[in-house]
Motif scaffolding. Structure first.
Motif, PDB file in Angstrom:
ATOM      1  N   ARG A 283       0.799  -1.230   0.000  1.00 53.18           N
ATOM      2  CA  ARG A 283       0.000   0.000   0.000  1.00 53.18           C
ATOM      3  C   ARG A 283       0.833   1.283   0.000  1.00 53.18           C
ATOM      4  NH1 ARG A 283      -5.222  -1.517  -1.275  1.00 53.18           N
ATOM      5  NH2 ARG A 283      -5.782  -3.399  -0.122  1.00 53.18           N
ATOM      6  N   PRO A 284       1.713   1.480  -0.977  1.00 51.84           N
ATOM      7  CA  PRO A 284       2.492   2.723  -1.012  1.00 51.84           C
ATOM      8  C   PRO A 284       1.705   3.908  -1.548  1.00 51.84           C
ATOM      9  CG  PRO A 284       3.011   1.395  -2.924  1.00 51.84           C
ATOM     10  CD  PRO A 284       2.068   0.564  -2.068  1.00 51.84           C
ATOM     11  N   GLY A 285       0.547   3.655  -2.179  1.00 52.75           N
ATOM     12  CA  GLY A 285      -0.236   4.724  -2.790  1.00 52.75           C
ATOM     13  C   GLY A 285      -0.875   4.226  -4.071  1.00 52.75           C
ATOM     14  N   PRO A 286      -1.581   5.106  -4.779  1.00 57.81           N
ATOM     15  CA  PRO A 286      -2.299   4.680  -5.985  1.00 57.81           C
ATOM     16  C   PRO A 286      -1.368   4.073  -7.029  1.00 57.81           C
ATOM     17  CG  PRO A 286      -2.940   6.904  -5.334  1.00 57.81           C
ATOM     18  CD  PRO A 286      -1.749   6.548  -4.514  1.00 57.81           C
ATOM     19  N   PHE A 287      -1.789   2.955  -7.603  1.00 60.05           N
ATOM     20  CA  PHE A 287      -1.007   2.303  -8.649  1.00 60.05           C
ATOM     21  C   PHE A 287      -1.969   1.514  -9.518  1.00 60.05           C
ATOM     22  CE2 PHE A 287       1.966  -0.489 -10.736  1.00 60.05           C
ATOM     23  CZ  PHE A 287       3.122   0.266 -10.836  1.00 60.05           C
ATOM     24  N   ARG A 288      -1.912   1.732 -10.830  1.00 63.24           N
ATOM     25  CA  ARG A 288      -2.845   1.125 -11.769  1.00 63.24           C
ATOM     26  C   ARG A 288      -2.085   0.329 -12.834  1.00 63.24           C
ATOM     27  NH1 ARG A 288      -8.447   4.290 -12.403  1.00 63.24           N
ATOM     28  NH2 ARG A 288      -8.950   4.231 -10.180  1.00 63.24           N
ATOM     29  N   PRO A 289      -2.813  -0.402 -13.676  1.00 64.25           N
ATOM     30  CA  PRO A 289      -2.135  -1.275 -14.646  1.00 64.25           C
ATOM     31  C   PRO A 289      -1.174  -0.565 -15.591  1.00 64.25           C
ATOM     32  CG  PRO A 289      -4.418  -1.942 -14.431  1.00 64.25           C
ATOM     33  CD  PRO A 289      -4.277  -0.674 -13.644  1.00 64.25           C
ATOM     34  N   ARG A 290      -1.377   0.744 -15.848  1.00 66.99           N
ATOM     35  CA  ARG A 290      -0.479   1.469 -16.754  1.00 66.99           C
ATOM     36  C   ARG A 290       0.303   2.572 -16.034  1.00 66.99           C
ATOM     37  NH1 ARG A 290      -3.804   3.585 -21.709  1.00 66.99           N
ATOM     38  NH2 ARG A 290      -1.745   4.490 -22.147  1.00 66.99           N
ATOM     39  N   THR A 291       0.310   2.549 -14.704  1.00 69.12           N
ATOM     40  CA  THR A 291       1.055   3.572 -13.967  1.00 69.12           C
ATOM     41  C   THR A 291       2.531   3.568 -14.336  1.00 69.12           C
ATOM     42  OG1 THR A 291      -0.511   3.539 -12.117  1.00 69.12           O
ATOM     43  CG2 THR A 291       1.704   4.337 -11.641  1.00 69.12           C
ATOM     44  N   HIS A 292       3.067   2.404 -14.676  1.00 68.20           N
ATOM     45  CA  HIS A 292       4.493   2.329 -15.020  1.00 68.20           C
ATOM     46  C   HIS A 292       4.839   3.180 -16.239  1.00 68.20           C
ATOM     47  CE1 HIS A 292       2.731  -0.640 -17.757  1.00 68.20           C
ATOM     48  NE2 HIS A 292       3.802  -0.503 -18.492  1.00 68.20           N
ATOM     49  N   GLU A 293       3.838   3.587 -17.040  1.00 67.81           N
ATOM     50  CA  GLU A 293       4.104   4.415 -18.208  1.00 67.81           C
ATOM     51  C   GLU A 293       4.450   5.859 -17.841  1.00 67.81           C
ATOM     52  OE1 GLU A 293       1.064   4.117 -21.219  1.00 67.81           O
ATOM     53  OE2 GLU A 293       0.787   1.973 -20.856  1.00 67.81           O
ATOM     54  N   LEU A 294       4.258   6.235 -16.579  1.00 68.00           N
ATOM     55  CA  LEU A 294       4.586   7.586 -16.141  1.00 68.00           C
ATOM     56  C   LEU A 294       6.090   7.842 -16.131  1.00 68.00           C
ATOM     57  CD1 LEU A 294       2.069   7.943 -13.180  1.00 68.00           C
ATOM     58  CD2 LEU A 294       1.922   9.042 -15.421  1.00 68.00           C
ATOM     59  N   GLY A 295       6.897   6.799 -15.994  1.00 62.52           N
ATOM     60  CA  GLY A 295       8.339   6.970 -15.935  1.00 62.52           C
ATOM     61  C   GLY A 295       9.036   5.644 -15.754  1.00 62.52           C
ATOM     62  N   THR A 296      10.279   5.698 -15.310  1.00 59.57           N
ATOM     63  CA  THR A 296      11.084   4.491 -15.132  1.00 59.57           C
ATOM     64  C   THR A 296      10.859   3.896 -13.743  1.00 59.57           C
ATOM     65  OG1 THR A 296      12.778   5.357 -16.607  1.00 59.57           O
ATOM     66  CG2 THR A 296      13.427   3.569 -15.143  1.00 59.57           C
ATOM     67  N   TYR A 297      10.770   2.568 -13.698  1.00 58.18           N
ATOM     68  CA  TYR A 297      10.635   1.857 -12.431  1.00 58.18           C
ATOM     69  C   TYR A 297      11.779   0.864 -12.294  1.00 58.18           C
ATOM     70  CZ  TYR A 297       6.055   3.759 -11.410  1.00 58.18           C
ATOM     71  OH  TYR A 297       5.040   4.617 -11.103  1.00 58.18           O
ATOM     72  N   PHE A 298      12.354   0.841 -11.103  1.00 53.75           N
ATOM     73  CA  PHE A 298      13.372  -0.141 -10.767  1.00 53.75           C
ATOM     74  C   PHE A 298      12.857  -1.018  -9.631  1.00 53.75           C
ATOM     75  CE2 PHE A 298      16.259   3.088 -12.624  1.00 53.75           C
ATOM     76  CZ  PHE A 298      16.913   2.284 -13.544  1.00 53.75           C
ATOM     77  N   GLY A 299      13.303  -2.273  -9.636  1.00 51.27           N
ATOM     78  CA  GLY A 299      12.927  -3.182  -8.572  1.00 51.27           C
ATOM     79  C   GLY A 299      14.100  -4.031  -8.134  1.00 51.27           C
ATOM     80  N   VAL A 300      13.919  -4.708  -7.024  1.00 51.15           N
ATOM     81  CA  VAL A 300      14.900  -5.684  -6.530  1.00 51.15           C
ATOM     82  C   VAL A 300      14.237  -7.047  -6.557  1.00 51.15           C
ATOM     83  CG1 VAL A 300      16.232  -6.477  -4.542  1.00 51.15           C
ATOM     84  CG2 VAL A 300      16.140  -4.039  -5.085  1.00 51.15           C
ATOM     85  N   ARG A 301      14.926  -8.026  -7.133  1.00 50.48           N
ATOM     86  CA  ARG A 301      14.432  -9.401  -7.155  1.00 50.48           C
ATOM     87  C   ARG A 301      15.278 -10.262  -6.216  1.00 50.48           C
ATOM     88  NH1 ARG A 301      10.570 -10.615 -10.532  1.00 50.48           N
ATOM     89  NH2 ARG A 301      10.060  -9.232 -12.285  1.00 50.48           N
ATOM     90  N   ASP A 302      14.607 -11.108  -5.476  1.00 47.98           N
ATOM     91  CA  ASP A 302      15.262 -12.060  -4.587  1.00 47.98           C
ATOM     92  C   ASP A 302      14.783 -13.448  -4.990  1.00 47.98           C
ATOM     93  OD1 ASP A 302      16.377 -13.549  -2.579  1.00 47.98           O
ATOM     94  OD2 ASP A 302      15.392 -12.481  -0.931  1.00 47.98           O
ATOM     95  N   GLY A 303      15.691 -14.243  -5.550  1.00 52.16           N
ATOM     96  CA  GLY A 303      15.305 -15.553  -6.036  1.00 52.16           C
ATOM     97  C   GLY A 303      14.284 -15.478  -7.156  1.00 52.16           C
ATOM     98  N   GLY A 304      14.326 -14.403  -7.929  1.00 61.26           N
ATOM     99  CA  GLY A 304      13.398 -14.213  -9.028  1.00 61.26           C
ATOM    100  C   GLY A 304      12.119 -13.509  -8.656  1.00 61.26           C
ATOM    101  N   THR A 305      11.863 -13.323  -7.368  1.00 63.78           N
ATOM    102  CA  THR A 305      10.632 -12.694  -6.899  1.00 63.78           C
ATOM    103  C   THR A 305      10.846 -11.204  -6.662  1.00 63.78           C
ATOM    104  OG1 THR A 305       9.909 -14.739  -5.846  1.00 63.78           O
ATOM    105  CG2 THR A 305       8.872 -12.699  -5.097  1.00 63.78           C
ATOM    106  N   LEU A 306       9.930 -10.370  -7.137  1.00 72.04           N
ATOM    107  CA  LEU A 306      10.015  -8.933  -6.920  1.00 72.04           C
ATOM    108  C   LEU A 306       9.691  -8.619  -5.463  1.00 72.04           C
ATOM    109  CD1 LEU A 306      10.394  -6.141  -8.321  1.00 72.04           C
ATOM    110  CD2 LEU A 306       7.892  -6.099  -8.597  1.00 72.04           C
ATOM    111  N   VAL A 307      10.662  -8.028  -4.737  1.00 77.20           N
ATOM    112  CA  VAL A 307      10.469  -7.764  -3.315  1.00 77.20           C
ATOM    113  C   VAL A 307      10.544  -6.279  -2.963  1.00 77.20           C
ATOM    114  CG1 VAL A 307      11.283 -10.049  -2.607  1.00 77.20           C
ATOM    115  CG2 VAL A 307      12.927  -8.146  -2.789  1.00 77.20           C
ATOM    116  N   ALA A 308      10.961  -5.434  -3.904  1.00 80.59           N
ATOM    117  CA  ALA A 308      11.034  -3.998  -3.635  1.00 80.59           C
ATOM    118  C   ALA A 308      10.922  -3.247  -4.949  1.00 80.59           C
ATOM    119  CB  ALA A 308      12.328  -3.632  -2.917  1.00 80.59           C
TER     120      ALA A 308
END
Length: 235
Positions: free
Chosen positions: A129-154
């Motif tokens: 629950r960090p805030g509003p997020f929709r199926p195309r929210t990623h189009e607003l800009g660049t997103y980075f994540g951290v994967r642990d064992g292939g799973t997105l954790v951050a």
């Protein structure tokens, strides 16, 4: 990098974004503007909206629709029903949190996220629950994540883009992965990316989120102003 004298665009970050960098994601009617629903809920009206501007927004959104006015200080007509009120802050990165690092410092577990990752991104948002997020929210800009064992954790991403500025948003870490510094690495990755292209980072945070406030201050963010986030239902 100090002082807020050049930050006037941040007084209307939604409107400035929709009229500029995010114009391709906008819907407009008269003086009202809003994002495509699949991208974001945020809407904007002119700085001193008259009855016609509010009528334009109501028509644009439709009857009984959610009007997310973000930090707009203007109040709609009395027949718009309040949905939520949340006190918060707008913070600007001043450069006092140490030098922004290069991407090479972060290791192979930091990955750029895209359309193929949306199901995992939505799942992580649902859990944190960090805030509003929709199926195309990623189009607003660049997103980075951290994967642990292939799973997105951050995850951390970019949201509003008023001229000269980029908002950092969607800062979230899965409960089982907290305490490992993922958020700090991702935030510093975004600071480096944003400053490298000549923009300045900023963000918004809920006043009650003391942990996030302390983290952002350690990384060099300073409060520009206190804001009130509001949402309404159209007549």
């Amino acid at each position: 990098m100090t002082g807020f004298s050049d930050a006037a665009a941040l007084d209307d970050p939604v409107g400035e974004s929709l009229r500029g960098h995010h114009a391709h994601l906008a819907r407009r009617l008269g003086g009202a503007v809003t994002y495509v629903p699949e991208v974001a809920t945020f809407s904007a009206v002119p700085a001193e909206p008259d009855a016609a501007a509010w009528a334009d927004l109501a028509k644009l959104l439709g009857p009984g629709a959610f009007a997310d006015m973000f930090s707009c200080p203007a109040m709609p007509p009395p027949d718009w029903e309040p949905v939520f009120v949340l006190e918060g802050r707008q913070m600007i990165w001043t450069g006092h949190g140490g030098p922004a690092p290069s991407a090479a410092e972060f290791g192979s577990d930091v990955v750029e996220l895209g359309a193929r990752d949306v199901p995992e991104m939505l799942d992580l948002v649902e859990r944190t629950r960090p805030g509003p997020f929709r199926p195309r929210t990623h189009e607003l800009g660049t997103y980075f994540g951290v994967r642990d064992g292939g799973t997105l954790v951050a995850m951390v991403g970019e949201r509003l883009r008023p001229p000269g500025w980029t908002e950092i948003s969607a800062v979230c870490t899965a409960p089982e992965a907290r305490g490992r510094g993922h958020a700090v690495r991702l935030l510093r990755t975004h600071i480096a990316r944003i400053t490298a292209r000549g923009d300045r980072p900023f963000l918004h945070v809920a006043e009650a989120n003391s942990g996030a406030l302390a983290l952002y201050e350690r990384l060099g963010f300073e409060t520009r102003k206190h804001v009130t986030f509001r949402g309404f239902t159209t007549p």
